[in-house]
Design an enzyme around this catalytic site. Structure first.
Site, short mmCIF file in Angstrom:
data_model
loop_
_atom_site.label_atom_id
_atom_site.label_comp_id
_atom_site.label_asym_id
_atom_site.label_seq_id
_atom_site.Cartn_x
_atom_site.Cartn_y
_atom_site.Cartn_z
N SER A 89 0.85 -1.21 0.00
CA SER A 89 0.00 0.00 0.00
C SER A 89 0.88 1.25 0.00
CB SER A 89 -0.90 0.02 1.24
OG SER A 89 -1.66 -1.15 1.32
N SER A 216 4.13 -6.25 -2.77
CA SER A 216 3.74 -6.42 -1.36
C SER A 216 4.46 -7.64 -0.79
CB SER A 216 2.23 -6.64 -1.24
OG SER A 216 1.92 -7.10 0.07
N HIS A 221 1.64 -13.03 0.42
CA HIS A 221 2.23 -12.81 -0.90
C HIS A 221 3.40 -13.75 -1.19
CE1 HIS A 221 -0.14 -9.15 -1.96
NE2 HIS A 221 -0.46 -9.35 -0.70
N ASN A 293 6.98 8.86 6.38
CA ASN A 293 8.00 7.89 6.80
C ASN A 293 7.38 6.51 6.64
OD1 ASN A 293 9.81 6.18 7.90
ND2 ASN A 293 9.83 7.11 9.93
C1 LIG Z 1 -3.10 -5.77 -5.85
C2 LIG Z 1 -2.69 -5.33 -4.48
N1 LIG Z 1 -2.17 -4.11 -4.33
C3 LIG Z 1 -1.78 -3.66 -3.11
C4 LIG Z 1 -1.89 -4.46 -1.99
C5 LIG Z 1 -1.47 -3.92 -0.66
O1 LIG Z 1 -0.35 -4.57 -0.12
P1 LIG Z 1 -0.08 -4.55 1.45
O2 LIG Z 1 -1.05 -5.48 2.09
O3 LIG Z 1 1.33 -4.99 1.60
O4 LIG Z 1 -0.29 -3.16 1.90
C6 LIG Z 1 -2.43 -5.74 -2.10
C7 LIG Z 1 -2.56 -6.58 -0.92
O5 LIG Z 1 -2.89 -7.74 -0.95
C8 LIG Z 1 -2.86 -6.18 -3.38
O6 LIG Z 1 -3.40 -7.39 -3.54
#
Ligand SMILES: Cc1ncc(COP(=O)(O)O)c(C=O)c1O
Length: 443
Positions: A89, A216, A221, A293
């Protein structure tokens, strides 16, 4: 000769290995009793030893393990730079924010448009809104679950500046069409490759096409840092801006211990203009971007480094599990839309998506409850049509041509796991239970 500290480290590592074997290694599968997760951490003593090693060094903030992981990740997919962050994210947020920096030529400005699919993850879409931009929302294709590239050309307007496009569930998008539109209309491209580590398009890793791409490392993942992620780019200037955005917006790019004059050699020569005078200001406290940050710790990077060594194996196992499920469900194609992928795509599957065909004799809720009762975990395809979600339903956006497929995915689709923690026994059990459900419904 090893000194006392090194000997102690070796002894600790041996103990960690024993602890792993005693407490964490191989759990027995009891059909119906053992929960079959859709994803999860897959690790051995190497991750634990790396993390303990990092704690013993007590660097804590991003340091030597971070450097190694950034280099390892960049080399793995074949890009110039990887920038570690604390989540996928954050990687998406920084990518969009960085393209709005006044250091970027023809940067994205507030009010500009960004093309993105309706079927998405919330924090792929959210940074568009958070940065005061306008999403141009395009439907997905059924089966690939990726943005419908046939609609991209009509989505572009004079205000359109970029695309942020996920490779949904590890299935590469049609990069030929996407790159063509980006070139024709001079758009920036951010590939959200958060779910697609190891996937390729036309022989090239996804995540190497865009101005930025994102990863991610959440435990679901392909490779994990506990919480974590990365931004990839081939552009050294963009990398510098992204790092600055990640590190409070600061201009200084020194790491850790700063030498007297800093990496730039003129740490104390920076000038800041006050009302009636120009003063010298330590470069470490000069801010050239409005940043955040969003750094991970070196302990997280230590875990990631051990995971990266297993990446090929993980991708292979995911795809093997995917193929086993695919073979097992082929007989039910009249009931389910099975996943498909385009000719040049080599997916690195995050999960196995299934859409119940419209007009079916059973509902999604029924099959989900049946599988969950049998201890098989299921998930929905993230937010579904994001514009139907409470937080996003009133966002100012431009919708291209109806979002029927995204609505159908939202009402009828789900996914089951393919992660490397699943084996033949577990996959057979999943297939057996889906078969039982179909029989129960007399379809
Ligand atoms: C396509 C996609 N983008 C972004 C994210 C966000 O990743 P994170 O959970 O590490 O914030 C995810 C999370 O599963 C995702 O599937």
């Amino acid at each position: 000769m090893l000194d006392q500290a090194e000997l102690l480290k070796l002894e600790i590592s041996e103990k960690v290995k024993k602890y792993y074997e005693l407490v964490h290694a191989g759990r027995e599968f009891v059909p119906g009793e053992t929960r079959i997760h859709y994803a999860g951490r897959v690790y051995d003593e190497e991750e634990m030893i790396n993390m303990v090693d990092s704690i013993l060094d007590f660097w804590i903030t991003l340091g030597p393990y971070g450097d190694k992981l950034e280099k390892g990740l960049a080399d793995y997919i074949g890009v110039k730079e990887a920038i570690l962050v604390n989540s996928g994210s954050s990687a998406n947020l920084i990518s969009i924010s960085a393209l709005m920096s006044d250091q970027v030529e023809d940067r994205i400005l507030p009010g500009d448009e960004i093309i993105t699919p309706a079927l998405t993850f919330p924090t792929t879409f959210a940074p568009i809104i958070q940065n005061g931009l306008i999403p141009v929302v395009v439907d997905c294709e059924l089966g690939t679950y990726n943005i419908d590239t046939n609609k991209l050309a009509e989505a572009v307007s004079p205000k359109t500046k970029a695309m942020i496009i996920p490779h949904t569930l590890g299935n590469p998008c049609d990069m030929d069409k996407i790159m063509e539109i980006c070139t024709d209309y001079d758009l920036f491209l951010i590939e959200d490759a958060c779910d697609a580590f190891g996937a390729k398009y036309d022989g090239k890793f996804v995540g190497t096409f865009g101005d930025f791409s994102t990863l991610s490392c959440y435990p679901a993942h392909h490779i994990s840092m506990g919480e974590g992620g990365a931004i990839f780019t081939n552009d050294g200037d963009l990398a510098k801006i992204a790092r600055s955005m990640r590190d409070w917006g600061r201009d200084c790019y020194c790491r850790g211990d700063v030498s007297f004059s800093g990496a730039c050699g003129k740490r104390f020569e920076y000038k800041i203009k006050l009302e009636n005078q120009v003063i010298d200001y330590d470069h470490r406290y000069v801010y050239s971007n409005i940043g955040y940050n969003l750094k991970p710790t070196d302990i997280q990077a230590a875990m990631g480094l051990a995971q990266l060594k297993k990446a090929n194996l993980f991708v292979e196992k995911r795809n093997l599990n995917f193929n086993r499920i695919y073979e097992g469900l082929k007989n039910y194609e009249d009931l389910f839309i099975l996943p498909h992928w385009i000719k040049k795509a080599e997916p690195s599957w995050f999960a196995f998506p299934i859409t119940i065909r419209p007009g079916s004799k059973f509902s999604r809720k029924e099959i989900l409850k049946f599988l969950e009762n049998a201890n098989i975990e299921t998930r929905l395809i993230f937010a579904g049509n994001i514009l139907r979600q409470p937080a996003f339903k009133d966002v100012k956006c431009r919708v291209i041509d109806g979002l029927d497929n995204s609505d159908l995915v939202m009402s009828n689709a789900f996914f089951i796991g393919v992660y490397p923690g699943l084996d033949v026994e577990r996959i057979s059990y999943i297939l057996e239970k889906i078969g039982d459900f179909v029989k129960l419904k007399h379809v």
